[in-house]
Every structure is written in C-alpha cells, then in structure tokens.
Design an enzyme around this catalytic site. Structure first.
Site, PDB file in Angstrom:
ATOM      1  N   SER A 141      -1.766   3.939  10.355  1.00  0.00           N
ATOM      2  CA  SER A 141      -2.537   3.052  11.214  1.00  0.00           C
ATOM      3  C   SER A 141      -1.862   1.783  11.478  1.00  0.00           C
ATOM      4  CB  SER A 141      -3.959   2.564  10.500  1.00  0.00           C
ATOM      5  OG  SER A 141      -3.647   1.695   9.279  1.00  0.00           O
ATOM      6  N   LYS A 190       1.449  -3.618   6.759  1.00  0.00           N
ATOM      7  CA  LYS A 190       1.867  -3.864   5.441  1.00  0.00           C
ATOM      8  C   LYS A 190       3.438  -3.535   5.383  1.00  0.00           C
ATOM      9  CE  LYS A 190      -0.966  -4.260   2.535  1.00  0.00           C
ATOM     10  NZ  LYS A 190      -1.676  -5.439   1.816  1.00  0.00           N
ATOM     11  N   TYR A 228      -2.934  -1.282  10.585  1.00  0.00           N
ATOM     12  CA  TYR A 228      -3.102  -1.969   9.296  1.00  0.00           C
ATOM     13  C   TYR A 228      -2.026  -1.742   8.542  1.00  0.00           C
ATOM     14  CZ  TYR A 228      -3.964  -2.035   4.522  1.00  0.00           C
ATOM     15  OH  TYR A 228      -3.680  -2.301   3.102  1.00  0.00           O
ATOM     16  N   HIS A 229      -1.782  -0.199   8.342  1.00  0.00           N
ATOM     17  CA  HIS A 229      -0.735   0.231   7.161  1.00  0.00           C
ATOM     18  C   HIS A 229       0.745  -0.558   7.944  1.00  0.00           C
ATOM     19  CE1 HIS A 229      -3.670   2.842   5.752  1.00  0.00           C
ATOM     20  NE2 HIS A 229      -2.858   2.886   4.656  1.00  0.00           N
ATOM     21  N   THR A 268       0.822  -1.233   0.093  1.00  0.00           N
ATOM     22  CA  THR A 268       0.020   0.062  -0.097  1.00  0.00           C
ATOM     23  C   THR A 268       0.888   1.266   0.010  1.00  0.00           C
ATOM     24  OG1 THR A 268      -1.692   1.530   1.399  1.00  0.00           O
ATOM     25  CG2 THR A 268      -0.349  -0.465   2.390  1.00  0.00           C
TER      26      THR A 268
HETATM   27  N1  USQ Z   1     -11.644   9.779   4.247  1.00  0.00           N
HETATM   28  C1  USQ Z   1     -12.254  11.144   4.418  1.00  0.00           C
HETATM   29  N2  USQ Z   1     -13.768  10.747   4.441  1.00  0.00           N
HETATM   30  C2  USQ Z   1     -14.340   9.408   4.461  1.00  0.00           C
HETATM   31  C3  USQ Z   1     -13.462   8.347   4.326  1.00  0.00           C
HETATM   32  C4  USQ Z   1     -12.157   8.908   4.102  1.00  0.00           C
HETATM   33  O1  USQ Z   1     -12.049  12.299   4.257  1.00  0.00           O
HETATM   34  O2  USQ Z   1     -15.531   9.291   4.662  1.00  0.00           O
HETATM   35  C5  USQ Z   1     -10.079  10.181   4.017  1.00  0.00           C
HETATM   36  C6  USQ Z   1      -9.121   9.570   4.955  1.00  0.00           C
HETATM   37  O3  USQ Z   1      -9.158  10.283   6.124  1.00  0.00           O
HETATM   38  C7  USQ Z   1      -7.777   9.458   4.315  1.00  0.00           C
HETATM   39  C8  USQ Z   1      -8.401   9.170   2.839  1.00  0.00           C
HETATM   40  O4  USQ Z   1      -9.806   9.749   2.777  1.00  0.00           O
HETATM   41  O5  USQ Z   1      -7.301  10.521   4.410  1.00  0.00           O
HETATM   42  C9  USQ Z   1      -8.590   7.808   2.264  1.00  0.00           C
HETATM   43  O6  USQ Z   1      -9.054   7.068   3.291  1.00  0.00           O
HETATM   44  P1  USQ Z   1      -9.732   5.514   2.574  1.00  0.00           P
HETATM   45  O7  USQ Z   1     -10.462   5.287   3.924  1.00  0.00           O
HETATM   46  O8  USQ Z   1     -10.303   5.798   1.295  1.00  0.00           O
HETATM   47  O9  USQ Z   1      -8.453   4.794   2.277  1.00  0.00           O
HETATM   48  P2  USQ Z   1      -7.404   4.174   3.440  1.00  0.00           P
HETATM   49  O10 USQ Z   1      -7.890   3.805   4.865  1.00  0.00           O
HETATM   50  O11 USQ Z   1      -6.247   4.731   3.498  1.00  0.00           O
HETATM   51  O12 USQ Z   1      -7.154   2.415   2.923  1.00  0.00           O
HETATM   52  C10 USQ Z   1      -7.604   2.095   1.706  1.00  0.00           C
HETATM   53  C11 USQ Z   1      -7.769   0.644   1.669  1.00  0.00           C
HETATM   54  C12 USQ Z   1      -6.499  -0.136   2.160  1.00  0.00           C
HETATM   55  C13 USQ Z   1      -5.322   0.485   1.127  1.00  0.00           C
HETATM   56  C14 USQ Z   1      -5.359   2.089   1.122  1.00  0.00           C
HETATM   57  C15 USQ Z   1      -4.378   2.844   0.084  1.00  0.00           C
HETATM   58  O13 USQ Z   1      -8.826   0.374   2.511  1.00  0.00           O
HETATM   59  O14 USQ Z   1      -6.734  -1.450   1.861  1.00  0.00           O
HETATM   60  O15 USQ Z   1      -4.099  -0.030   1.635  1.00  0.00           O
HETATM   61  O16 USQ Z   1      -6.465   2.679   0.681  1.00  0.00           O
HETATM   62  S1  USQ Z   1      -3.573   4.019   0.834  1.00  0.00           S
HETATM   63  O17 USQ Z   1      -4.469   5.021   1.192  1.00  0.00           O
HETATM   64  O18 USQ Z   1      -2.326   4.777  -0.006  1.00  0.00           O
HETATM   65  O19 USQ Z   1      -2.645   3.704   2.093  1.00  0.00           O
END
Ligand code: USQ
Length: 382
Positions: free
Chosen positions: A179, A185, A181-182, A144
């Site tokens: 997090s 990874k 989770y991260h 990720t």
């Molecule tokens: N966010 C909002 N509002 C929401 C949901 C999320 O503002 O209702 C924000 C979060 O705070 C974050 C961003 O949007 O800053 C991305 O959140 P996300 O829930 O879409 O993604 P994340 O929790 O980071 O995890 C997801 C996948 C995970 C993958 C990751 C890639 O669930 O499996 O590893 O995206 S990354 O984000 O590049 O780490």
C-alpha cells in the site's frame, strides 16, 4: 530514562506512555490528535469514547502517582518539535506519529499525499532534531512487517547477506510494499538508515505486524485509561474487526480466499518490545532492526479462532468471504525470522481462547453502539 513518545495519544502511544512511566521512566507525550480528527472527518468513531491526553495524564497521575507530560502539536512543525526536545532533553524517543492505515492511504490523492508528507516529514524532522539537540538520543521507530511484503523466500530481520557474482555484502532485506502507507514506511527506514550512516545516529526499527487486543497491565479496570477500539475498514485491524463483527452478528469479512499470512502480536507484547528496545539502546551508528510479532496466522485461521471463542461464550459467529478490496497475494509462502526481541527477553502473550473471550466480553458491553454501516470495506486499491 527520559523518553518522548511521538504519537502518544494513539492506539499504541498512550499504552506505551503508561508502560514506560510505570517502569520509572520520565515520559512526555506529543500528539496532534490526527487519529481522533480523522475518525470524526471520516465518520468512523471508535467503539467507545476515550479521554484526551490531558485527561488521561491526570487519571494516570491519580492512579499511579506518576506524571506524564503532555504536548499538543505537530511534529511536522520543526520549531515545535525542537522546542519539545530542548525543554525535555530526552535520552530516547519512540516514534509512532504517523498516518498508520493502509486503506486510509488508498482513499484518494489527498489522503495519499497527506500520508507521504506526514510520515516522511515527521521522520526527517526527527532525524534533524536529534542531530541538532543531542545525537546520542536513541530513536525507536515503529516500522512494519508489511515493508517486506510476502516474498517467496524466508524474511530476515532487517538485513540479508547476499553473494552476487563472487562478492558478498550485507544489505537491507528487499522491500515490496502492499500500500502507499507501507511504501512510506520503507522510505522512513531508508531515511533513518541514511542518517545512521552519515551522522552516526542510533536507531532501532521495529518491524511490527498487525496488533490485536485492548488491554495492557497499566490500564487495570480504569475506564479512563483505555485505548481506542477501531473496527471500521480504515483504522480497524483485522482481528479486532472480526471480534466486533462476531458480537454484532455480522459475518466476519475475510477478504478473498483468506490465505493472507501475517505476523501478529498482542498489544501487551508491543509494550514489552518497545520497553526492551528503549532500555537496551542501539549503539551510535547502528541501525538495529527487529521483526516484532509473536505468531503467524492466515486470515482464515483468525476467523476460525474467533468463531470458536465466540461459540464458547454463547455467540454464534459466521464467516463470509468478501471480494478482496486490496491487491495482495491470497495464498503465499511466509516465514519471517523473529529472534532478536526474544533474545532481549520478550515473553510472548499468545493468542488463546481466553484472550479472545476477554476481548469479546468487553465488546459485548457496547454491542448496541456498534455501527453496522462502517464494517464493509469500501476503499479499493484499484
Ligand atoms: N483483512 C481481512 N478482512 C478484514 C480486514 C483485513 O481479510 O476485515 C486482511 C487484509 O486484507 C490483510 C490482513 O487482513 O491481508 C491484515 O490486515 P489489517 O487491516 O489488519 O492490517 P494492515 O492493513 O496490514 O495494517 C496493520 C496496521 C498497520 C501495520 C500493519 C502491520 O494498520 O499500521 O503497519 O498492520 S503489517 O500487516 O505486518 O504490515
């Protein structure tokens, strides 16, 4: 090629199985139904029902004439995993079989421990099973972009050349997760890199950003072949959540200031990237790392794009800034490299109003099923 997909029932696993099968590869999917079980236990159902692995494989066979082998079980059970590898004799394995949600890993001690044990034990078992059955098997591991965090410097693809006190070396790019989770990874990457150095395994680590979308070419309009659409705070990723919120008439939940930038990609591009990685394996003893995304956006950009796309199809969507449940930078520098997959031939499907409109149209069909009570974030980092 013969390819095993670990986590083959998942949001990405099932579409990947069809994509590789369509290209003529022999595919086996392995899954323990964690995602489905967790959604039942947490009472956060996806927007519409999906078929189980056996039903999906049968439907795929009817549609394509191709077979996908199905194996239900837990890759943390080493005997089970080894049996699958011995029976199928893969050339390549795609590893998605992890607890994939940052909020889930922050629910409490039980979920944190599960995430740690599941993700690390599964990856460790995979390294061992490859070494013991056939060390030539190419491991394609879903990593990720979140492993890198949001440093105030450009993010490279996996490694960075460092000059320190007159000496130079090429080291893994610094990691700082947001997090538990991260964090797992990051530990996965370390585990696999260790066994690459010690046993000469061949590994591709795909550092993927948040995925959006629902449709892949192989699904056509066959409802039996669709993947999950989660829109709750645990398993829903941000853009899919905003699209469901827009249809439900719930103001889009931008966390905090909304300046959080990430690298996003369409689920169709996940299919392309994984296919490219499988079909051009890493060399023995190579830890190959690709940053897997096509465009960077701030959360505010996504909310504005969804508002505009919704307006174009007659839906008035609003944007709300809700207190951020996470600990993350809300304004920051973000400039990650992403050359490798383009060089292998990735043709990006970019985020357009049409793409958003098509997903909105699909969601509108299930408007009355949207559960308003599972939208607002309840899981806090502190
Ligand atoms: N966010 C909002 N509002 C929401 C949901 C999320 O503002 O209702 C924000 C979060 O705070 C974050 C961003 O949007 O800053 C991305 O959140 P996300 O829930 O879409 O993604 P994340 O929790 O980071 O995890 C997801 C996948 C995970 C993958 C990751 C890639 O669930 O499996 O590893 O995206 S990354 O984000 O590049 O780490």
């Amino acid at each position: 090629m013969r390819v095993i997909i670990l986590g083959g029932d998942g949001f990405l696993g099932w579409p990947t199985a069809m994509a590789l099968s369509q290209r003529g590869h022999e595919v086996m999917i392995i899954d323990n139904y964690f995602r489905r079980t967790a959604c039942i236990r947490q009472d956060i159902p996806p927007l519409f029902q999906t078929q189980n692995m056996h039903q999906r494989a049968k439907a795929w066979h009817e549609r394509s004439g191709r077979q996908i082998k199905v194996c239900e079980g837990d890759i943390c059970d080493y005997g089970f995993l080894k049996g699958c590898f011995e029976a199928f004799a893969p050339d390549s394995v795609v590893h998605y079989a992890e607890q994939p949600s940052a909020p889930y890993s922050m629910l409490g001690q039980k979920e944190a421990l599960f995430t740690l044990q599941n993700n690390l034990s599964g990856t460790l078992n995979l390294a061992y099973v490859v070494r013991e059955t056939n060390p030539d098997i190419h491991i394609v591991k879903l990593g990720t972009m979140g492993e890198y965090g949001t440093p105030n410097i450009d993010i490279e693809e996996g490694f960075i050349d460092i000059e320190h006190k007159g000496r130079k070396d090429r080291l893994l790019f610094p990691r700082q997760a947001g997090s538990l989770y991260h964090t797992t990874k990051i530990q996965d990457t370390d585990l696999l890199y260790f066994y690459v150095r010690v046993w000469g395994l061949r590994v591709t680590d795909l550092m993927q950003g948040p995925v959006y979308g629902l449709f892949t070419d192989e699904m056509g309009d066959d409802a039996r072949l669709t993947t999950f659409l989660n829109y709750d705070e645990i398993f829903g990723t941000v853009l899919n959540r905003f699209l469901v919120q827009a249809v439900a008439g719930i103001p889009m939940t931008v966390y905090g200031q909304g300046g959080q930038k990430r690298g996003y990609l369409n689920i169709k591009d996940t299919m392309q990237c994984v296919t490219l990685a499988v079909e051009t394996p890493a060399a023995r003893g190579e830890m190959r790392v690709f940053n897997q995304f096509t465009e960077t956006f701030a959360v505010n950009d996504l909310a504005n794009m969804v508002r505009d796309a919704a307006a174009a199809v007659g839906i008035k969507a609003e944007i709300a800034h809700v207190p951020n449940p996470r600990v993350e930078k809300e304004e920051h520098y973000y400039n990650p490299a992403h050359r490798g997959l383009r060089e292998l031939g990735l043709q990006p499907n970019l985020l357009t109003q049409d793409v958003l409109a098509r997903i909105l149209e699909q969601i509108v069909n299930y408007k009355s099923d949207i559960r308003h009570d599972i939208i607002m974030p309840k899981t806090t980092w502190k």
